[in-house]
Write an enzyme that holds these catalytic residues in place. Structure first.
Site, PDB file in Angstrom:
ATOM      1  N   MET A 177      -1.508  -2.279  -4.104  1.00  0.00           N
ATOM      2  CA  MET A 177      -2.561  -1.265  -3.952  1.00  0.00           C
ATOM      3  C   MET A 177      -1.852   0.079  -4.037  1.00  0.00           C
ATOM      4  O   MET A 177      -1.666   0.801  -3.055  1.00  0.00           O
ATOM      5  CB  MET A 177      -3.265  -1.454  -2.602  1.00  0.00           C
ATOM      6  CG  MET A 177      -4.172  -2.687  -2.614  1.00  0.00           C
ATOM      7  SD  MET A 177      -4.602  -3.262  -0.957  1.00  0.00           S
ATOM      8  CE  MET A 177      -3.183  -4.312  -0.626  1.00  0.00           C
TER       9      MET A 177
ATOM     10  N   MET B 260     -11.924  -8.104  -4.542  1.00  0.00           N
ATOM     11  CA  MET B 260     -11.915  -7.573  -3.177  1.00  0.00           C
ATOM     12  C   MET B 260     -13.305  -7.675  -2.557  1.00  0.00           C
ATOM     13  O   MET B 260     -14.296  -7.261  -3.154  1.00  0.00           O
ATOM     14  CB  MET B 260     -11.494  -6.096  -3.176  1.00  0.00           C
ATOM     15  CG  MET B 260     -10.092  -5.800  -3.662  1.00  0.00           C
ATOM     16  SD  MET B 260      -8.799  -6.615  -2.743  1.00  0.00           S
ATOM     17  CE  MET B 260      -9.059  -5.991  -1.085  1.00  0.00           C
TER      18      MET B 260
ATOM     19  N   GLY C  52      -7.181  -1.495   2.052  1.00  0.00           N
ATOM     20  CA  GLY C  52      -6.510  -0.548   2.939  1.00  0.00           C
ATOM     21  C   GLY C  52      -6.157  -1.134   4.296  1.00  0.00           C
ATOM     22  O   GLY C  52      -5.130  -0.797   4.864  1.00  0.00           O
ATOM     23  N   PHE C  53      -7.010  -2.044   4.778  1.00  0.00           N
ATOM     24  CA  PHE C  53      -6.785  -2.541   6.138  1.00  0.00           C
ATOM     25  C   PHE C  53      -7.222  -3.998   6.261  1.00  0.00           C
ATOM     26  O   PHE C  53      -8.178  -4.420   5.604  1.00  0.00           O
ATOM     27  CB  PHE C  53      -7.580  -1.698   7.147  1.00  0.00           C
ATOM     28  CG  PHE C  53      -7.173  -0.254   7.123  1.00  0.00           C
ATOM     29  CD1 PHE C  53      -6.099   0.202   7.889  1.00  0.00           C
ATOM     30  CD2 PHE C  53      -7.829   0.652   6.289  1.00  0.00           C
ATOM     31  CE1 PHE C  53      -5.693   1.529   7.824  1.00  0.00           C
ATOM     32  CE2 PHE C  53      -7.431   1.989   6.217  1.00  0.00           C
ATOM     33  CZ  PHE C  53      -6.360   2.421   6.992  1.00  0.00           C
TER      34      PHE C  53
ATOM     35  N   MET D 168       0.853  -1.202   0.000  1.00  0.00           N
ATOM     36  CA  MET D 168       0.000   0.000   0.000  1.00  0.00           C
ATOM     37  C   MET D 168       0.880   1.239   0.000  1.00  0.00           C
ATOM     38  O   MET D 168       1.902   1.283   0.684  1.00  0.00           O
ATOM     39  CB  MET D 168      -0.883   0.009   1.245  1.00  0.00           C
ATOM     40  CG  MET D 168      -1.700  -1.260   1.421  1.00  0.00           C
ATOM     41  SD  MET D 168      -2.850  -1.132   2.785  1.00  0.00           S
ATOM     42  CE  MET D 168      -3.396  -2.854   2.916  1.00  0.00           C
TER      43      MET D 168
ATOM     44  N   HIS E 190       0.081  -8.161  -3.894  1.00  0.00           N
ATOM     45  CA  HIS E 190      -1.128  -7.389  -4.192  1.00  0.00           C
ATOM     46  C   HIS E 190      -0.769  -5.911  -4.108  1.00  0.00           C
ATOM     47  O   HIS E 190      -0.622  -5.359  -3.025  1.00  0.00           O
ATOM     48  CB  HIS E 190      -2.205  -7.776  -3.152  1.00  0.00           C
ATOM     49  CG  HIS E 190      -3.495  -7.038  -3.301  1.00  0.00           C
ATOM     50  ND1 HIS E 190      -4.499  -7.094  -2.361  1.00  0.00           N
ATOM     51  CD2 HIS E 190      -3.963  -6.223  -4.288  1.00  0.00           C
ATOM     52  CE1 HIS E 190      -5.515  -6.349  -2.757  1.00  0.00           C
ATOM     53  NE2 HIS E 190      -5.216  -5.800  -3.911  1.00  0.00           N
TER      54      HIS E 190
HETATM   55  C1  DX5 Z   1      -6.878  -5.380   2.325  1.00  0.00           C
HETATM   56  C2  DX5 Z   1      -5.830  -6.380   1.888  1.00  0.00           C
HETATM   57  C3  DX5 Z   1      -6.186  -7.756   2.322  1.00  0.00           C
HETATM   58  C4  DX5 Z   1      -6.155  -7.907   3.812  1.00  0.00           C
HETATM   59  C5  DX5 Z   1      -7.066  -9.012   4.231  1.00  0.00           C
HETATM   60  O1  DX5 Z   1      -6.591  -4.145   1.804  1.00  0.00           O
HETATM   61  O2  DX5 Z   1      -5.734  -6.396   0.490  1.00  0.00           O
HETATM   62  O3  DX5 Z   1      -5.328  -8.705   1.710  1.00  0.00           O
HETATM   63  O4  DX5 Z   1      -4.864  -8.192   4.283  1.00  0.00           O
HETATM   64  O5  DX5 Z   1      -7.217  -8.962   5.614  1.00  0.00           O
HETATM   65  P1  DX5 Z   1      -8.349  -9.792   6.362  1.00  0.00           P
HETATM   66  O6  DX5 Z   1      -8.212 -11.220   5.962  1.00  0.00           O
HETATM   67  O7  DX5 Z   1      -8.071  -9.537   7.804  1.00  0.00           O
HETATM   68  O8  DX5 Z   1      -9.666  -9.204   5.903  1.00  0.00           O
HETATM   69 ZN    ZN Z   2      -4.627  -8.180  -0.367  1.00  0.00          ZN
END
Ligand code: DX5
Ligand code: ZN
Length: 225
Positions: A71, A140, A145-146, A40, A69
């Protein structure tokens, strides 16, 4: 049993970074199929995380495929550094790439496996023209983000639509679901068509991450009947 093997990609976003090597070994021994690394940039998403240096460190402790991934707003610029660091798959967001084909070709040339990621609000049609060029689709089920957010079940029709296209045209990409996956939501994700489940909090915040990974896989495969 349907016999369809579900792949699990633990996201290290919720791991204990003071003992990252042990955390990875633990999920690898429990049967993890790949390792998901969430990058990120503080622009595309309101959070900052990891760069190629972490991918390099993860590559030193495991031979599993590393699924990065991105972002970030400029995937074309940074993808090669992640591939040189040891990434296997490089997924970038459709929303961050006005010309996805260019980025896909760029990743292929650097010997990475390209993937496209879609935010919950973005329709499947926005990636349809590129499906035959990629190895991974990241759908997604939270706004990126989190870690630790709730699973958006309303995204499942989009997963079904992508799975239908994949079948109809005999395409080879994997469908990955990312966000809010746990023992309860894994079944819905795979019956909708997911091949790969990403989980950060459910695995790394569990008392026994290895056992939890097995339970998520079990729940997913049980749902397939
Ligand atoms: C979110 C990330 C996800 C995240 C998933 O922005 O891309 O990969 O780490 O976290 P959980 O499994 O806790 O939802
Ligand atoms: Zn991810």
């Amino acid at each position: 049993m349907s016999g369809r093997r579900i792949l699990i990609s633990p996201s290290i976003l919720a791991a204990d970074f003071t003992r990252l090597g042990d955390e990875i070994k633990r999920v690898e021994e429990a049967g993890a199929d790949m390792i998901h690394i969430d990058v990120m940039d503080g622009h595309f998403v309101p959070n900052l995380t990891m760069g190629p240096f972490i991918v390099q460190a993860v590559r030193r402790v495991t031979e599993l495929p590393i699924d990065v991934h991105l972002m970030i707003t400029d995937p074309e610029k940074f993808a090669p550094a992640f591939i040189s660091a040891g990434a296997t798959y490089i997924a970038f967001h459709r929303e961050a790439a006005p010309e996805p084909k260019r980025v896909i070709e760029h990743i292929r040339r650097a010997r990475g496996k390209p993937g496209l990621a879609l935010n919950p609000a973005n329709p499947a049609e926005s990636i349809e023209p590129y499906l035959e060029l990629i190895d991974l689709v990241v759908v997604m089920t939270v706004n990126p983000g989190f870690a630790g957010q709730g699973f958006m079940a309303g995204v499942m029709p989009k997963v079904q639509q992508i799975a239908d296209w994949k079948k109809r045209h005999s395409l080879g990409f994997l469908i990955q679901i990312d966000g809010g996956i746990n023992r309860t939501t894994a079944g819905t994700a795979v019956t909708s068509g997911a091949d790969v489940l990403v989980a950060a909090s459910a695995i790394f915040k569990a008392d026994d991450p290895g056992a939890e990974l097995g339970l998520i896989r079990q729940a997913a495969e049980a749902a397939l009947g």
